[in-house]
Design a protein around this motif. Structure first.
Motif, PDB file in Angstrom:
ATOM      1  N   LEU A 125       0.828  -1.208   0.000  1.00 37.37           N
ATOM      2  CA  LEU A 125       0.000   0.000   0.000  1.00 37.37           C
ATOM      3  C   LEU A 125       0.866   1.263   0.000  1.00 37.37           C
ATOM      4  O   LEU A 125       0.491   2.281  -0.604  1.00 37.37           O
ATOM      5  N   LEU A 126       2.030   1.200   0.653  1.00 39.60           N
ATOM      6  CA  LEU A 126       2.948   2.340   0.633  1.00 39.60           C
ATOM      7  C   LEU A 126       3.445   2.601  -0.789  1.00 39.60           C
ATOM      8  O   LEU A 126       3.538   3.753  -1.225  1.00 39.60           O
ATOM      9  N   VAL A 127       3.745   1.529  -1.525  1.00 41.07           N
ATOM     10  CA  VAL A 127       4.134   1.677  -2.929  1.00 41.07           C
ATOM     11  C   VAL A 127       3.006   2.318  -3.734  1.00 41.07           C
ATOM     12  O   VAL A 127       3.230   3.190  -4.578  1.00 41.07           O
ATOM     13  N   VAL A 128       1.763   1.901  -3.450  1.00 43.57           N
ATOM     14  CA  VAL A 128       0.607   2.369  -4.223  1.00 43.57           C
ATOM     15  C   VAL A 128       0.371   3.867  -4.018  1.00 43.57           C
ATOM     16  O   VAL A 128       0.076   4.598  -4.971  1.00 43.57           O
ATOM     17  N   VAL A 129       0.506   4.358  -2.786  1.00 42.97           N
ATOM     18  CA  VAL A 129       0.130   5.751  -2.495  1.00 42.97           C
ATOM     19  C   VAL A 129       1.334   6.688  -2.391  1.00 42.97           C
ATOM     20  O   VAL A 129       1.147   7.882  -2.178  1.00 42.97           O
ATOM     21  N   ALA A 130       2.549   6.170  -2.554  1.00 39.94           N
ATOM     22  CA  ALA A 130       3.740   6.999  -2.353  1.00 39.94           C
ATOM     23  C   ALA A 130       3.747   8.190  -3.306  1.00 39.94           C
ATOM     24  O   ALA A 130       3.514   8.040  -4.513  1.00 39.94           O
ATOM     25  N   TRP A 142       8.948  -0.871  -1.374  1.00 36.49           N
ATOM     26  CA  TRP A 142       9.506  -1.861  -2.307  1.00 36.49           C
ATOM     27  C   TRP A 142      10.457  -2.819  -1.589  1.00 36.49           C
ATOM     28  O   TRP A 142      10.394  -4.045  -1.769  1.00 36.49           O
ATOM     29  N   GLU A 143      11.337  -2.271  -0.739  1.00 30.48           N
ATOM     30  CA  GLU A 143      12.328  -3.104  -0.054  1.00 30.48           C
ATOM     31  C   GLU A 143      11.714  -3.907   1.093  1.00 30.48           C
ATOM     32  O   GLU A 143      12.107  -5.052   1.342  1.00 30.48           O
ATOM     33  N   VAL A 144      10.749  -3.323   1.805  1.00 28.45           N
ATOM     34  CA  VAL A 144      10.099  -4.060   2.894  1.00 28.45           C
ATOM     35  C   VAL A 144       9.359  -5.276   2.330  1.00 28.45           C
ATOM     36  O   VAL A 144       9.329  -6.345   2.955  1.00 28.45           O
ATOM     37  N   MET A 145       8.774  -5.144   1.145  1.00 26.67           N
ATOM     38  CA  MET A 145       8.128  -6.306   0.526  1.00 26.67           C
ATOM     39  C   MET A 145       9.121  -7.430   0.272  1.00 26.67           C
ATOM     40  O   MET A 145       8.808  -8.611   0.457  1.00 26.67           O
ATOM     41  N   GLY A 146      10.320  -7.074  -0.170  1.00 32.09           N
ATOM     42  CA  GLY A 146      11.332  -8.098  -0.394  1.00 32.09           C
ATOM     43  C   GLY A 146      11.687  -8.838   0.879  1.00 32.09           C
ATOM     44  O   GLY A 146      11.839 -10.065   0.889  1.00 32.09           O
ATOM     45  N   LEU A 147      11.794  -8.106   1.990  1.00 33.22           N
ATOM     46  CA  LEU A 147      12.079  -8.734   3.281  1.00 33.22           C
ATOM     47  C   LEU A 147      10.935  -9.654   3.709  1.00 33.22           C
ATOM     48  O   LEU A 147      11.162 -10.789   4.148  1.00 33.22           O
ATOM     49  N   CYS A 148       9.701  -9.166   3.575  1.00 31.55           N
ATOM     50  CA  CYS A 148       8.539  -9.973   3.992  1.00 31.55           C
ATOM     51  C   CYS A 148       8.403 -11.237   3.151  1.00 31.55           C
ATOM     52  O   CYS A 148       8.033 -12.299   3.665  1.00 31.55           O
ATOM     53  N   MET A 152      15.647 -17.717   0.196  1.00 34.09           N
ATOM     54  CA  MET A 152      16.918 -17.054  -0.095  1.00 34.09           C
ATOM     55  C   MET A 152      17.025 -16.688  -1.577  1.00 34.09           C
ATOM     56  O   MET A 152      17.495 -15.598  -1.938  1.00 34.09           O
ATOM     57  N   LYS A 153      16.558 -17.592  -2.437  1.00 37.01           N
ATOM     58  CA  LYS A 153      16.601 -17.328  -3.878  1.00 37.01           C
ATOM     59  C   LYS A 153      15.725 -16.132  -4.236  1.00 37.01           C
ATOM     60  O   LYS A 153      16.143 -15.241  -4.995  1.00 37.01           O
ATOM     61  N   ALA A 154      14.502 -16.094  -3.672  1.00 40.13           N
ATOM     62  CA  ALA A 154      13.602 -14.969  -3.944  1.00 40.13           C
ATOM     63  C   ALA A 154      14.240 -13.664  -3.495  1.00 40.13           C
ATOM     64  O   ALA A 154      14.184 -12.648  -4.210  1.00 40.13           O
ATOM     65  N   PHE A 155      14.859 -13.682  -2.322  1.00 32.98           N
ATOM     66  CA  PHE A 155      15.465 -12.468  -1.777  1.00 32.98           C
ATOM     67  C   PHE A 155      16.633 -12.000  -2.639  1.00 32.98           C
ATOM     68  O   PHE A 155      16.718 -10.826  -3.015  1.00 32.98           O
ATOM     69  N   LEU A 156      17.520 -12.928  -3.000  1.00 34.77           N
ATOM     70  CA  LEU A 156      18.728 -12.546  -3.723  1.00 34.77           C
ATOM     71  C   LEU A 156      18.440 -12.144  -5.169  1.00 34.77           C
ATOM     72  O   LEU A 156      19.016 -11.178  -5.682  1.00 34.77           O
ATOM     73  N   VAL A 157      17.554 -12.881  -5.852  1.00 32.77           N
ATOM     74  CA  VAL A 157      17.249 -12.553  -7.250  1.00 32.77           C
ATOM     75  C   VAL A 157      16.580 -11.189  -7.347  1.00 32.77           C
ATOM     76  O   VAL A 157      16.917 -10.366  -8.204  1.00 32.77           O
ATOM     77  N   THR A 158      15.636 -10.914  -6.442  1.00 37.20           N
ATOM     78  CA  THR A 158      15.000  -9.595  -6.481  1.00 37.20           C
ATOM     79  C   THR A 158      15.980  -8.501  -6.056  1.00 37.20           C
ATOM     80  O   THR A 158      15.889  -7.367  -6.529  1.00 37.20           O
ATOM     81  N   ARG A 159      16.940  -8.847  -5.196  1.00 35.79           N
ATOM     82  CA  ARG A 159      17.955  -7.846  -4.814  1.00 35.79           C
ATOM     83  C   ARG A 159      18.789  -7.419  -6.021  1.00 35.79           C
ATOM     84  O   ARG A 159      19.199  -6.264  -6.130  1.00 35.79           O
ATOM     85  N   VAL A 160      19.079  -8.362  -6.900  1.00 33.59           N
ATOM     86  CA  VAL A 160      19.859  -8.035  -8.105  1.00 33.59           C
ATOM     87  C   VAL A 160      19.163  -6.922  -8.884  1.00 33.59           C
ATOM     88  O   VAL A 160      19.771  -5.922  -9.279  1.00 33.59           O
ATOM     89  N   GLY A 161      17.844  -7.094  -9.096  1.00 34.28           N
ATOM     90  CA  GLY A 161      17.103  -6.059  -9.800  1.00 34.28           C
ATOM     91  C   GLY A 161      16.983  -4.780  -8.999  1.00 34.28           C
ATOM     92  O   GLY A 161      17.007  -3.670  -9.553  1.00 34.28           O
ATOM     93  N   ALA A 201      -0.912 -12.553  -6.460  1.00 33.70           N
ATOM     94  CA  ALA A 201      -2.126 -11.840  -6.842  1.00 33.70           C
ATOM     95  C   ALA A 201      -2.068 -10.354  -6.521  1.00 33.70           C
ATOM     96  O   ALA A 201      -2.495  -9.530  -7.331  1.00 33.70           O
ATOM     97  N   ALA A 202      -1.566  -9.990  -5.359  1.00 32.52           N
ATOM     98  CA  ALA A 202      -1.779  -8.617  -4.893  1.00 32.52           C
ATOM     99  C   ALA A 202      -0.505  -7.859  -4.550  1.00 32.52           C
ATOM    100  O   ALA A 202      -0.482  -6.642  -4.649  1.00 32.52           O
ATOM    101  N   THR A 203       0.531  -8.537  -4.127  1.00 30.81           N
ATOM    102  CA  THR A 203       1.751  -7.826  -3.715  1.00 30.81           C
ATOM    103  C   THR A 203       2.933  -8.314  -4.545  1.00 30.81           C
ATOM    104  O   THR A 203       2.816  -9.242  -5.332  1.00 30.81           O
ATOM    105  N   MET A 204       4.057  -7.731  -4.359  1.00 33.46           N
ATOM    106  CA  MET A 204       5.300  -8.100  -5.041  1.00 33.46           C
ATOM    107  C   MET A 204       5.164  -7.996  -6.557  1.00 33.46           C
ATOM    108  O   MET A 204       5.622  -7.027  -7.152  1.00 33.46           O
TER     109      MET A 204
END
Length: 506
Positions: free
Chosen positions: A114-119, A129-135, A154-163, A236-239
């Motif tokens: 929601l923070l991304v949506v209304v920022a 954006w970064e808090v979603m990656g942690l969650c 770990m894979k989800a965290f690291l691959v998205t970190r690259v981007g 469906a809704a986040t990330m």
């Protein structure tokens, strides 16, 4: 933890999680009903030698609609998780004592989206954006007893970190160029062509990570190691929605640098076909749906590439409804049969009729069967791609329209193919498990699925409503090829329907 103490903690977590999601949904609906034009407020947070970072919120119709979708899916996931995360009868304790942090992480995940949506400021957007990656890391690894869960997290965290490295650099470049991180200022500033191209390509690296675009798509199918409700939330809704929304939010920057949209169109077409073809070869029911998400995200980024953020956001909203429905229905099946493999299912339509019909609705919307929601939104994407290809209406070269259009049509056939395969293998044929004890899930699992079936079936019809279509348009974005509305009727729908029938027959 004692059983009694665990029950109390779980009850408190359930109450806070469900109440928070319900309150957020109520606020989002209220905003949707009251916000007409763009509304913005901001205050300076910190100043770095004249480069101000603001705490700002910007609301408009599109933000309110996406917020409603995010909170509706989050509420369904919170309610569904109450029943889904209870341990089985053979476990020592009948309650998952790690439920409180799980519910808190879902709430944080939802809040970050929601923070991304209304920022109203790029730095605020980056925080969400970064808090979603942690969650996502924490939630995918929720059940650490599963062999693949920690590695998948770990894979989800690291691959998205690259981007995300590229995304951070792109934001820094725009902020320095503008002298402000405020989105309105960034969009209004006269950037040089080289700055726009470089910043756009860097931002697309982050979008490719979060929205699982080729070549940073590999984390999304592996994220199925997490609990099924979390799969529904992420898919469906986040990330995955965050990247598409961010491009739509900053769309004037991309139209001013057409090479960025060319790159996005090529990656979107590859992602669309790659995800669809991979889905045809899966035996795990959740991985079929995961690869289908990769494919559907290709439709959204393809719509952005050919000049229609409104078509991309329309498909984002309908996809949120039918993909959340499909994951929760798949969770009901997995909860009942104890396996994710379709080769061990079969004949479930008689013992689980409610789940069966809800899955039919979800797969119909996914494949684009009229009049389900996915038909109208996917047809909108194909129509603007066709216009970009044949009439050159898009901001990118017309050949980008051609590859998005052709990939989209082939994707329609392949989507119908793997959707039909999933339905036949799981719910038809000879039962491969004893069906004596199988039945539809209890009410706490059943009602979220039933309620999500309504928008999965009917949300596409909202495209006929002028007020709905107007809210999906950003005032700063000229929408190519769809000024007459989100829904397109006429002879153009016959070609996608022919591909749909071909895929279903296969």
């Amino acid at each position: 933890t004692s059983a009694t103490g665990g029950d109390r903690a779980r009850t408190a977590a359930v109450t806070l999680g469900v109440a928070g999601a319900a309150g957020a949904l109520a606020l989002a609906v209220a905003l949707l009903l009251t916000v007409d034009g763009p509304t913005e407020t901001s205050a300076t947070w910190v100043d770095f030698g004249g480069l101000a970072v603001t705490l700002g919120v910007r609301l408009d119709g599109a933000a309110a609609l996406v917020a409603v979708a995010v909170t509706a899916v989050a509420l369904a996931v919170q309610v569904y998780s109450i029943g889904y995360l209870r341990r089985g009868p053979h476990d020592d304790v009948d309650v998952d004592h790690r439920y409180p942090p799980y519910a808190a992480q879902i709430s944080l995940f939802t809040g970050a989206m929601l923070l991304v949506v209304v920022a109203g400021d790029l730095i605020m957007l980056l925080v969400g954006w970064e808090v979603m990656g942690l969650c996502s890391y924490l939630l995918i690894a929720h059940d650490r007893r599963l062999a693949g869960a920690p590695a998948a997290a770990m894979k989800a965290f690291l691959v998205t970190r690259v981007g995300d490295v590229g995304f951070l650099l792109g934001i820094a470049l725009l902020g320095v160029s503008t002298g402000s991180f405020r989105i309105a200022d960034v969009l209004a500033h006269d950037h040089s062509g080289a700055t726009l191209t470089a910043a756009g390509l860097l931002l697309l690296a982050g979008v490719a990570g979060k929205s699982a675009q080729f070549p940073l798509h590999t984390w999304l199918p592996d994220a199925m190691a997490g609990p099924t409700p979390i799969s529904a939330l992420i898919h469906a809704a986040t990330m995955v929605a965050a990247g598409v929304y961010a491009v739509a939010r900053l769309y004037p920057l991309f139209t001013a640098a057409p090479v960025t949209l060319t790159v996005l169109g090529v990656l979107g077409a590859i992602t669309l076909l790659l995800g669809a073809l991979a889905a045809t070869a899966q035996d795990d029911i959740k991985r079929v749906l995961a690869w289908s998400t990769v494919s559907q995200l290709g439709y959204m980024t393809g719509a952005l590439a050919v000049g229609s953020p409104s078509a991309a956001l329309f498909h984002l909203l309908t996809h949120a409804a039918f993909k959340a429905l499909l994951f929760l229905a798949a969770g009901a099946v997995i909860h009942a049969v104890g396996t994710t493999l379709m080769s061990e299912m079969g004949g479930l339509r008689r013992s689980m009729p409610v789940t069966f019909w809800c899955t039919v609705v979800g797969l119909g919307a996914l494949a684009g069967v009229p009049p389900f929601a996915g038909f109208w939104s996917k047809d909108g994407v194909l129509t603007v791609a066709e216009s970009a290809a044949l009439e050159g209406t898009g901001p990118a070269p017309s050949w980008v329209g051609w590859i998005v259009w052709i990939a989209g049509l082939v994707g329609v056939a392949i989507t119908a193919w793997y959707a039909g395969r999933l339905l036949l293998r799981a719910f038809f044929g000879t039962p491969r498990l004893p069906l004596v004890h199988l039945h539809d899930p209890p009410a706490v699992l059943r009602w979220p699925v039933l309620l999500l079936a309504v928008p999965a079936a009917l949300l596409g019809l909202a495209g006929f409503v002028g007020a709905f279509a107007d809210r999906l348009r950003f005032p700063t974005v000229p929408v190519a090829g769809s000024e007459d509305g989100l829904v397109h009727l006429g002879s153009r729908v016959l070609l996608p329907l022919a591909f749909l029938l071909l895929g279903a027959a296969l």
